[in-house]
Design an enzyme around this catalytic site. Structure first.
Site, PDB file in Angstrom:
ATOM      1  N   ALA A   1      40.793  32.514  36.251  1.00  0.00           N
ATOM      2  CA  ALA A   1      41.123  33.381  37.388  1.00  0.00           C
ATOM      3  C   ALA A   1      40.040  33.226  38.445  1.00  0.00           C
ATOM      4  CB  ALA A   1      41.207  34.830  36.927  1.00  0.00           C
ATOM      5  N   LYS A   2      40.341  33.759  39.616  1.00  0.00           N
ATOM      6  CA  LYS A   2      39.407  33.625  40.748  1.00  0.00           C
ATOM      7  C   LYS A   2      38.014  34.164  40.410  1.00  0.00           C
ATOM      8  CE  LYS A   2      42.667  31.967  43.166  1.00  0.00           C
ATOM      9  NZ  LYS A   2      43.783  32.821  43.575  1.00  0.00           N
ATOM     10  N   ARG A   3      37.959  35.222  39.589  1.00  0.00           N
ATOM     11  CA  ARG A   3      36.654  35.833  39.307  1.00  0.00           C
ATOM     12  C   ARG A   3      35.771  34.928  38.444  1.00  0.00           C
ATOM     13  NH1 ARG A   3      40.500  38.448  36.584  1.00  0.00           N
ATOM     14  NH2 ARG A   3      40.531  38.125  34.337  1.00  0.00           N
TER      15      ARG A   3
END
Ligand SMILES: [Zn+2]
Length: 306
Positions: free
Chosen positions: A243-245
């Protein structure tokens, strides 16, 4: 990109992102795989924007730009689901005419708490509204708008998948039209693939469990069967979906961290056991039977210069 309608005889593959943000390296890897599957089998390749639900301003442009940047080509202008409400409603009408649709008034909570048969599969709709009387429906219509569900005649289906072999999964009374009037994902995907001449569906293996439902729905609508290949996901160090995080995972962030596009593409191809020097070389060497079957654990490069 020439704006041609692909010949249905030739068949087509596709990549269908939701424009909820920038693509990350896992999405790009799936897109490259879908392109390799399509091109290596002489098919057209299409891009579809699945924006019924979560469209963020500018995301579609950014996604198409990134797909082009990694070297993918597609054969017709990208289609947007948000502009195709009529085709989904037509499909629902056809199912209604066949007596295969009913109104469902359940909330999520009611579905979760409904009593179910001892061997009912996890997550399947328990059938609460399947046999309401006209009187009961009239009363419930005053309480909340109805979703429309398929009256399924089977409870499971087996599909063939290029990487998973035979896969048997649940078919339940799936939602066709949500109670806010938005066509449900399963319906839109099935209708679009058929009407766009897509006969090869390559996507992340998290979508494998919805595939028996979709194959059954396609059959009811009289659509030709499609070939499936559900490809392994890209995971982070903790073994969860990337994911982006997770740090530098988009093309822009990877460029900031010092990985230019050819390096990103090379690493994706390398993770697939393909020559890392470019898409044409990878296409020449592509053999679905030799693809890795395990997830790729992606370690992002250290923080960017910004
Ligand atoms: Zn219900």
């Amino acid at each position: 990109m020439p704006a041609e309608t692909p010949s249905p005889r030739q068949g087509a593959g596709r990549f269908a992102p939701s424009p909820s943000g920038e693509l990350h390296i896992g999405n790009l890897r799936t897109a490259i795989l879908a392109w390799l599957f399509a091109r290596s089998s002489g098919r057209s390749f299409l891009v579809r924007v699945e924006d019924l639900d979560r469209a963020r301003a500018g995301a579609e442009e950014a996604q198409l730009r990134d797909l082009a940047a990694v070297g993918l080509t597609w054969d017709a202008q990208a289609v947007r689901q948000s502009e195709r409400g009529d085709v989904y409603r037509d499909a629902v009408h056809r199912l209604q005419d066949a007596g295969l649709v009913y109104e469902c008034f359940c909330t999520r909570r009611e579905i979760a708490e409904a009593p179910r048969a001892p061997h009912a599969p996890e997550g399947a709709y328990p059938g609460t509204c399947r046999n309401l009387t006209e009187e009961q429906r009239a009363r419930r219509r005053r309480e909340r708008p109805a979703a429309l569900r398929l009256r399924a005649g089977v409870d499971s289906r087996t599909v063939r998948d290029a990487l998973h072999g035979g896969y048997t999964g649940v078919v339940d009374d799936l939602v066709l039209l949500r109670n806010d009037g938005v066509p449900a994902y399963n319906l839109a995907v099935v209708v679009d693939d058929a009407l766009q001449g897509v006969d090869q569906v390559v996507r992340g293996e998290d979508l494998l469990p919805s595939t028996p439902r979709q194959a059954y729905l396609a059959e009811l609508l009289g659509y030709p069967p499609v070939e499936y290949a559900h490809v392994p996901l890209v995971l982070n160090r903790e073994g969860r979906r990337l994911a982006k995080r997770d740090g530098a995972v988009t093309l822009a962030a990877l460029a900031d961290a010092g990985w230019a596009v050819p390096e990103v593409v090379g690493r994706i191809l390398g993770s697939l056991g393909l020559p890392a020097d470019g898409l044409p070389q990878a296409l020449a060497a592509f053999d679905p039977a030799r693809l890795p079957r395990e997830a790729w654990i992606f370690e992002p490069p250290a923080a960017g210069r910004r």
